[in-house]
Design a protein around this motif. Structure first.
Motif, PDB file in Angstrom:
ATOM      1  N   HIS A  63      -1.946  -4.892   2.323  1.00 11.56           N
ATOM      2  CA  HIS A  63      -2.820  -4.355   3.392  1.00 11.56           C
ATOM      3  C   HIS A  63      -2.847  -5.037   4.700  1.00 11.56           C
ATOM      4  O   HIS A  63      -2.959  -6.346   4.733  1.00 11.56           O
ATOM      5  CB  HIS A  63      -4.169  -4.243   2.622  1.00 11.56           C
ATOM      6  CG  HIS A  63      -5.050  -3.597   3.863  1.00 11.56           C
ATOM      7  ND1 HIS A  63      -5.099  -2.199   3.756  1.00 11.56           N
ATOM      8  CD2 HIS A  63      -6.293  -3.915   4.378  1.00 11.56           C
ATOM      9  CE1 HIS A  63      -6.249  -1.884   4.672  1.00 11.56           C
ATOM     10  NE2 HIS A  63      -6.616  -2.857   4.987  1.00 11.56           N
ATOM     11  N   PRO A  64      -2.445  -4.687   5.905  1.00  7.20           N
ATOM     12  CA  PRO A  64      -2.312  -5.085   7.000  1.00  7.20           C
ATOM     13  C   PRO A  64      -3.792  -5.787   7.560  1.00  7.20           C
ATOM     14  O   PRO A  64      -4.749  -5.010   7.490  1.00  7.20           O
ATOM     15  CB  PRO A  64      -1.854  -4.158   8.092  1.00  7.20           C
ATOM     16  CG  PRO A  64      -1.942  -2.974   7.452  1.00  7.20           C
ATOM     17  CD  PRO A  64      -2.294  -3.043   5.810  1.00  7.20           C
ATOM     18  N   THR A  65      -3.654  -7.083   7.990  1.00  3.66           N
ATOM     19  CA  THR A  65      -4.945  -7.721   8.272  1.00  3.66           C
ATOM     20  C   THR A  65      -4.821  -8.533   9.372  1.00  3.66           C
ATOM     21  O   THR A  65      -4.149  -9.623   9.016  1.00  3.66           O
ATOM     22  CB  THR A  65      -5.693  -8.452   7.004  1.00  3.66           C
ATOM     23  OG1 THR A  65      -5.661  -7.345   6.089  1.00  3.66           O
ATOM     24  CG2 THR A  65      -7.162  -9.071   7.631  1.00  3.66           C
TER      25      THR A  65
ATOM     26  N   ALA B  39      -2.621  -8.928   3.895  1.00  6.95           N
ATOM     27  CA  ALA B  39      -3.447  -9.333   2.550  1.00  6.95           C
ATOM     28  C   ALA B  39      -2.567  -8.874   1.495  1.00  6.95           C
ATOM     29  O   ALA B  39      -2.640  -7.609   1.141  1.00  6.95           O
ATOM     30  CB  ALA B  39      -5.072  -8.663   2.649  1.00  6.95           C
ATOM     31  N   HIS B  40      -2.495  -9.570   0.780  1.00  9.82           N
ATOM     32  CA  HIS B  40      -1.653  -9.380  -0.594  1.00  9.82           C
ATOM     33  C   HIS B  40      -2.277  -9.434  -1.834  1.00  9.82           C
ATOM     34  O   HIS B  40      -2.012  -8.695  -2.754  1.00  9.82           O
ATOM     35  CB  HIS B  40      -0.558 -10.606  -0.768  1.00  9.82           C
ATOM     36  CG  HIS B  40       0.451 -10.593   0.269  1.00  9.82           C
ATOM     37  ND1 HIS B  40       1.364  -9.754   0.395  1.00  9.82           N
ATOM     38  CD2 HIS B  40       0.864 -11.139   1.330  1.00  9.82           C
ATOM     39  CE1 HIS B  40       2.404  -9.625   1.365  1.00  9.82           C
ATOM     40  NE2 HIS B  40       2.017 -11.036   1.934  1.00  9.82           N
TER      41      HIS B  40
ATOM     42  N   PHE C 263      -8.551 -10.762  -2.736  1.00 11.02           N
ATOM     43  CA  PHE C 263      -9.206 -12.182  -2.355  1.00 11.02           C
ATOM     44  C   PHE C 263      -9.106 -12.293  -0.791  1.00 11.02           C
ATOM     45  O   PHE C 263      -9.786 -12.927   0.073  1.00 11.02           O
ATOM     46  CB  PHE C 263      -9.184 -13.296  -3.106  1.00 11.02           C
ATOM     47  CG  PHE C 263     -10.026 -14.378  -2.926  1.00 11.02           C
ATOM     48  CD1 PHE C 263     -11.365 -14.481  -3.153  1.00 11.02           C
ATOM     49  CD2 PHE C 263      -9.613 -15.549  -2.257  1.00 11.02           C
ATOM     50  CE1 PHE C 263     -12.271 -15.441  -2.916  1.00 11.02           C
ATOM     51  CE2 PHE C 263     -10.306 -16.800  -2.012  1.00 11.02           C
ATOM     52  CZ  PHE C 263     -11.603 -16.730  -2.374  1.00 11.02           C
ATOM     53  N   ASP C 264      -7.628 -12.158  -0.409  1.00 10.12           N
ATOM     54  CA  ASP C 264      -7.420 -12.473   0.931  1.00 10.12           C
ATOM     55  C   ASP C 264      -8.194 -11.430   1.826  1.00 10.12           C
ATOM     56  O   ASP C 264      -8.772 -11.948   2.870  1.00 10.12           O
ATOM     57  CB  ASP C 264      -5.907 -12.152   1.191  1.00 10.12           C
ATOM     58  CG  ASP C 264      -4.920 -13.202   0.569  1.00 10.12           C
ATOM     59  OD1 ASP C 264      -5.526 -14.164   0.224  1.00 10.12           O
ATOM     60  OD2 ASP C 264      -3.800 -12.989   0.197  1.00 10.12           O
ATOM     61  N   GLN C 265      -8.259 -10.047   1.468  1.00 13.55           N
ATOM     62  CA  GLN C 265      -8.877  -9.413   2.208  1.00 13.55           C
ATOM     63  C   GLN C 265     -10.694  -9.597   2.450  1.00 13.55           C
ATOM     64  O   GLN C 265     -11.039  -9.264   3.256  1.00 13.55           O
ATOM     65  CB  GLN C 265      -8.694  -7.782   1.750  1.00 13.55           C
ATOM     66  CG  GLN C 265      -9.618  -6.809   2.384  1.00 13.55           C
ATOM     67  CD  GLN C 265      -9.262  -6.512   3.909  1.00 13.55           C
ATOM     68  OE1 GLN C 265      -7.795  -6.632   4.225  1.00 13.55           O
ATOM     69  NE2 GLN C 265     -10.101  -6.278   4.709  1.00 13.55           N
TER      70      GLN C 265
END
Length: 82
Positions: A36-38, A43-44, A47-49
Motif C-alpha cells: 500500500h503506498p504510504t 507499506a508491505h 504494522f508499517d501502515q
C-alpha cells in the motif's frame, strides 16, 4: 460530586476513547490490501501502515493526551489525599 472527581472521570473517558480509537485503527490496517503506498514508500504489512497512522495520530493528539494524563495523575493525588 467534587470537582476533582469529575475531572478524573472525564480524563479516564478520554483515555479509554483514545485506546479504542487506536484498536479500531489497528484492525482497519489489518484489513487493507498490501503493498500500500504510504508517504513516498510502500507499506508491505499492516504494522508499517499502523506505525504511519500512529505517528499522525500522536502529532495531532499528543499534547492533549499528555495534558489529560497529567490531569488524571493530579486528580488521583487530590482525591487520595482527602
Amino acid at each position: 460530586m467534587k470537582k476533582w472527581q469529575i475531572i478524573k472521570y472525564i480524563t479516564i473517558t478520554i483515555l479509554v476513547a483514545f485506546i479504542i480509537y487506536i484498536i479500531f485503527d489497528a484492525v482497519k490496517c489489518m484489513q487493507m490490501n498490501y503493498p500500500h503506498p504510504t508517504l513516498g514508500t510502500d507499506a508491505h504489512n499492516w504494522f508499517d501502515q499502523f506505525r504511519v497512522d500512529l505517528i499522525f495520530i500522536l502529532i495531532t493528539c499528543g499534547i492533549p493526551l499528555i495534558i489529560d494524563i497529567i490531569l488524571l495523575v493530579k486528580s488521583t493525588k487530590k482525591l487520595s489525599s482527602k
